[in-house]
Design a protein around this motif. Structure first.
Motif, PDB file in Angstrom:
ATOM      1  N   ARG A 133      40.741  52.674 -98.148  1.00 19.67           N
ATOM      2  CA  ARG A 133      40.313  53.679 -99.122  1.00 19.67           C
ATOM      3  C   ARG A 133      39.479  53.070-100.240  1.00 19.67           C
ATOM      4  O   ARG A 133      39.795  52.004-100.753  1.00 19.67           O
ATOM      5  N   ASP A 160      41.163  58.074-106.231  1.00 17.38           N
ATOM      6  CA  ASP A 160      40.856  57.862-104.811  1.00 17.38           C
ATOM      7  C   ASP A 160      39.639  58.661-104.373  1.00 17.38           C
ATOM      8  O   ASP A 160      39.420  59.776-104.833  1.00 17.38           O
ATOM      9  N   ASP A 162      39.286  59.955-101.243  1.00 13.58           N
ATOM     10  CA  ASP A 162      39.881  60.274 -99.949  1.00 13.58           C
ATOM     11  C   ASP A 162      39.074  61.363 -99.257  1.00 13.58           C
ATOM     12  O   ASP A 162      38.033  61.805 -99.758  1.00 13.58           O
TER      13      ASP A 162
END
Length: 178
Positions: A133, A160, A162
């Motif tokens: 990630r 993040d 993601d």
């Protein structure tokens, strides 16, 4: 046919470059926004006191789930001037819990030049590539509101990138970013 195919390839290349440039600008804008949040927290007298005394009431009052949710953060780390992580946590959005930061995040911080910089004007933001990630981070030295005191460490915050975040960016840009 060959002439048309060459023209189509050139157009496709140009469109791809334009889409990537727009994505890069959006990422930079998000990095600047995150950097402003980090600066606000890092140049704040309670943060300056916390990095020295590690008072648990600071954590209870300021670093709860609502902080991670409201600021859309995945990770927060307070690192003292010796490079020790005084506070390093990550927020699991799916479960709604704060947990200790991953070893990969802590290792990446401790091997980076971010926390080994004593310049009070030092600022950084960008992508930190962790296993599996990317994490958009921003870092700032921890200073008092009146910046006539020495740097006491660094504050690093991250979010993040993601699949959901990439999908959101793709929707905003109207581009397939896969």
């Amino acid at each position: 046919n060959t002439v048309m195919l060459n023209q189509i390839n050139m157009l496709e290349k140009r469109y791809t470059e334009e889409h990537l440039l727009r994505a890069k600008h959006l990422l930079e804008e998000e990095g600047l926004h995150l950097a402003a949040v980090v600066f606000d927290w890092a140049v704040w007298d309670p943060s300056y006191a916390y990095i020295r005394d590690q008072n648990e009431s600071f954590v209870e009052t300021n670093l709860g789930v609502s902080t991670y949710e409201n600021l859309k953060l995945t990770a927060i780390a307070f690192v003292d001037e010796q490079g020790v992580c005084v506070y390093a946590k990550e927020y699991d959005r799916e479960r709604g819990v704060i947990r200790p930061a991953s070893a990969a995040f802590i290792d990446a911080l401790q091997t980076s030049p971010i926390i080994h910089n004593g310049d009070p004007a030092y600022r950084v933001q960008g992508l930190l590539m962790l296993p599996g990630r990317p994490l958009l981070i921003a870092a700032c030295p921890i200073l008092p509101s009146e910046t006539d005191q020495p740097v006491r460490g660094h504050l690093i915050m991250g979010t993040d990138y993601d699949a959901d975040k990439i999908s959101q960016m793709a929707k905003m840009l109207n581009v397939n970013l896969s």
